[in-house]
Structure formats: C-alpha cells, structure tokens
Write a protein that holds these residues in place. Structure first.
Motif, mmCIF file in Angstrom:
data_model
loop_
_atom_site.group_PDB
_atom_site.id
_atom_site.type_symbol
_atom_site.label_atom_id
_atom_site.label_comp_id
_atom_site.label_asym_id
_atom_site.label_seq_id
_atom_site.Cartn_x
_atom_site.Cartn_y
_atom_site.Cartn_z
ATOM 1 N N ILE A 1 36.196 -49.915 11.547
ATOM 2 C CA ILE A 1 36.241 -49.561 10.125
ATOM 3 C C ILE A 1 36.810 -48.156 9.946
ATOM 4 O O ILE A 1 37.670 -47.925 9.099
ATOM 5 C CB ILE A 1 34.847 -49.685 9.477
ATOM 6 N N TYR A 2 36.338 -47.226 10.761
ATOM 7 C CA TYR A 2 36.856 -45.856 10.649
ATOM 8 C C TYR A 2 38.361 -45.811 10.914
ATOM 9 O O TYR A 2 39.080 -45.067 10.253
ATOM 10 C CB TYR A 2 36.124 -44.911 11.599
ATOM 11 N N LEU A 3 38.831 -46.613 11.854
ATOM 12 C CA LEU A 3 40.275 -46.650 12.107
ATOM 13 C C LEU A 3 41.027 -47.191 10.891
ATOM 14 O O LEU A 3 42.083 -46.684 10.533
ATOM 15 C CB LEU A 3 40.589 -47.479 13.351
ATOM 16 N N LYS A 4 40.482 -48.244 10.256
ATOM 17 C CA LYS A 4 41.123 -48.776 9.047
ATOM 18 C C LYS A 4 41.136 -47.749 7.931
ATOM 19 O O LYS A 4 42.057 -47.720 7.122
ATOM 20 C CB LYS A 4 40.403 -50.043 8.573
ATOM 21 N N LEU A 5 40.093 -46.913 7.893
ATOM 22 C CA LEU A 5 40.016 -45.861 6.875
ATOM 23 C C LEU A 5 40.798 -44.606 7.295
ATOM 24 O O LEU A 5 40.751 -43.592 6.607
ATOM 25 C CB LEU A 5 38.550 -45.490 6.607
ATOM 26 N N LYS A 6 41.479 -44.701 8.452
ATOM 27 C CA LYS A 6 42.271 -43.602 8.995
ATOM 28 C C LYS A 6 41.420 -42.360 9.272
ATOM 29 O O LYS A 6 41.817 -41.225 9.009
ATOM 30 C CB LYS A 6 43.445 -43.273 8.074
ATOM 31 N N LYS A 7 40.231 -42.607 9.825
ATOM 32 C CA LYS A 7 39.320 -41.524 10.204
ATOM 33 C C LYS A 7 39.095 -41.592 11.714
ATOM 34 O O LYS A 7 38.047 -42.038 12.190
ATOM 35 C CB LYS A 7 37.997 -41.660 9.445
ATOM 36 N N LYS A 8 40.111 -41.147 12.448
ATOM 37 C CA LYS A 8 40.074 -41.228 13.916
ATOM 38 C C LYS A 8 38.912 -40.445 14.515
ATOM 39 O O LYS A 8 38.298 -40.888 15.490
ATOM 40 C CB LYS A 8 41.383 -40.709 14.516
ATOM 41 N N LYS A 9 38.619 -39.274 13.962
ATOM 42 C CA LYS A 9 37.541 -38.440 14.512
ATOM 43 C C LYS A 9 36.190 -39.143 14.376
ATOM 44 O O LYS A 9 35.357 -39.072 15.279
ATOM 45 C CB LYS A 9 37.509 -37.073 13.830
ATOM 46 N N ASN A 10 35.968 -39.825 13.254
ATOM 47 C CA ASN A 10 34.722 -40.560 13.076
ATOM 48 C C ASN A 10 34.646 -41.731 14.058
ATOM 49 O O ASN A 10 33.581 -42.026 14.609
ATOM 50 C CB ASN A 10 34.603 -41.076 11.640
ATOM 51 N N ALA A 11 35.783 -42.395 14.259
ATOM 52 C CA ALA A 11 35.836 -43.509 15.209
ATOM 53 C C ALA A 11 35.515 -43.009 16.611
ATOM 54 O O ALA A 11 34.721 -43.621 17.337
ATOM 55 C CB ALA A 11 37.216 -44.168 15.167
ATOM 56 N N GLU A 12 36.124 -41.881 16.970
ATOM 57 C CA GLU A 12 35.865 -41.287 18.274
ATOM 58 C C GLU A 12 34.386 -40.917 18.408
ATOM 59 O O GLU A 12 33.763 -41.161 19.453
ATOM 60 C CB GLU A 12 36.742 -40.046 18.460
ATOM 61 N N ALA A 13 33.813 -40.343 17.364
ATOM 62 C CA ALA A 13 32.404 -39.930 17.391
ATOM 63 C C ALA A 13 31.482 -41.122 17.641
ATOM 64 O O ALA A 13 30.486 -41.004 18.364
ATOM 65 C CB ALA A 13 32.037 -39.229 16.086
ATOM 66 N N GLU A 14 31.806 -42.263 17.051
ATOM 67 C CA GLU A 14 30.993 -43.473 17.278
ATOM 68 C C GLU A 14 30.984 -43.864 18.745
ATOM 69 O O GLU A 14 29.940 -44.184 19.312
ATOM 70 C CB GLU A 14 31.521 -44.648 16.444
ATOM 71 N N LEU A 15 32.163 -43.836 19.359
ATOM 72 C CA LEU A 15 32.244 -44.229 20.763
ATOM 73 C C LEU A 15 31.614 -43.179 21.676
ATOM 74 O O LEU A 15 30.968 -43.526 22.670
ATOM 75 C CB LEU A 15 33.693 -44.500 21.147
ATOM 76 N N LEU A 16 31.780 -41.913 21.338
ATOM 77 C CA LEU A 16 31.154 -40.858 22.132
ATOM 78 C C LEU A 16 29.627 -40.966 22.072
ATOM 79 O O LEU A 16 28.939 -40.733 23.073
ATOM 80 C CB LEU A 16 31.610 -39.480 21.654
#
Length: 192
Positions: free
Chosen positions: A109-124
């Motif tokens: 979802i974060y990637l679709k919203l173009k929020k790479k840092k949030n996407a990265e934070a989820e995986l971290l």
C-alpha cells in the motif's frame, strides 16, 4: 437459503447469491454465519458500503476475531480506499501483533501511495522483530531491488551469506543485482 447462497457464490452468480443471503438475513440478521457470507457476497459484488457495514458490525460483536478485520481490509482494498485499508491493518497489528502478511500488505500500500520510506519502515520493523530469520531479510533485500537501491540489496544478501554460505536465494538475488549492474563476472560467479 444459506446453502443456496453458498452454491451461487461458488458458481460466481452474485445476483442469485445476494438474493438468497438477503432472505437469510430477513430470517435472522444477527446470525454471524449469515452476516459473514453476506459481507463476502457484497464485497465480491462491489457493493462496498454494504460489505463495510457488515464487517464493521461483526468486529463490534467479536473484536477478537482476526478474520473480520482481514475481510474489512479486503473490502477497502477492493474499493481502492488504501488509507482505510492501512488503518485496519494498523488496528490488526495493534490488537494481534506483528504479522508477516500484514506487513507485506502495508508495504504494498505504501508503495502504491509512493511512500517508499514508510514501506521500508514496515519491512525493517519485521526484520528487527525477527533478527535471526533470514526470510525477512530476503524480503527486505528484494524490496531494495524493486525500488532500485541495489547497493542496499547487495549488502543484505552478502550479510546472509556470511552466516549461511549456501543460501541459494541470496546467491540468486546477488546474481540479479550484478546482472542489473552489468557486472557479468560476479553475475556468473553467483549463478555458479
């Protein structure tokens, strides 16, 4: 009527399934099974408002039932309401704890919203909660490849290989990175 609704749903006849489940609800609009089936039928029929009401009602009645939250988030995803889906995923995480599938969904979802840092934070968050689990590190490395942060991906693959020299997924991931960088010597070495 419940069984007929189930059969109609399996046959993808949503109009017929909806008519049967509506009859069930006329008999008993508090039956959890009828409501659950109705919510799914409405969702598949793209009647998202009706599905949302059903699953919200079910969550209010049984707040510890993971499935109801998952269905509500599916409704929001199908309706392309990504922010509401994220909100439900956050509720799930808060109530039931960290879950790989939820973290992956949030990352998407974060990637679709173009929020790479949030996407990265989820995986971290997933990696940090399970530092010994190589699987989560591989997911993070693959994410870095997906967003063209190849150096970070290479670093993770190499760190996995330090502790597990025969990890085929890491060798394959590295090969892909080297191919992307047009480093054919290392590409072939990792494939071998």
């Amino acid at each position: 009527y419940y069984r007929l609704a189930s059969i109609a749903l399996q046959r993808h006849d949503l109009n017929l399934a909806e008519s049967y489940i509506d009859k069930c609800l006329k008999f008993d609009d508090k039956n959890e099974w009828y409501l659950y089936m109705a919510g799914n039928i409405y969702m598949y029929a793209s009647k998202f408002d009706k599905a949302e009401k059903i699953f919200t009602k079910l969550i209010e009645r049984k707040p510890n039932e993971f499935d109801f939250y998952a269905c509500l988030s599916d409704v929001y995803l199908r309706a392309d309401n990504l922010k509401k889906a994220l909100s439900v995923y956050n509720q799930i995480e808060k109530k039931f704890g960290l879950d790989e599938s939820i973290s992956i969904q949030k990352k998407n979802i974060y990637l679709k919203l173009k929020k790479k840092k949030n996407a990265e934070a989820e995986l971290l968050k997933l990696v940090n909660a399970n530092p010994e689990e190589e699987h989560f590190k591989l997911i993070l490395a693959d994410f870095y490849v997906q967003i063209n942060e190849i150096d970070k991906a290479i670093s993770i693959y190499k760190s996995i290989l330090k502790s597990n020299q025969n990890d085929g997924f890491s060798h394959l991931g590295l090969a892909g990175c080297y191919q992307y960088l047009k480093d054919l010597d290392n590409f072939f070495a990792e494939l071998n």
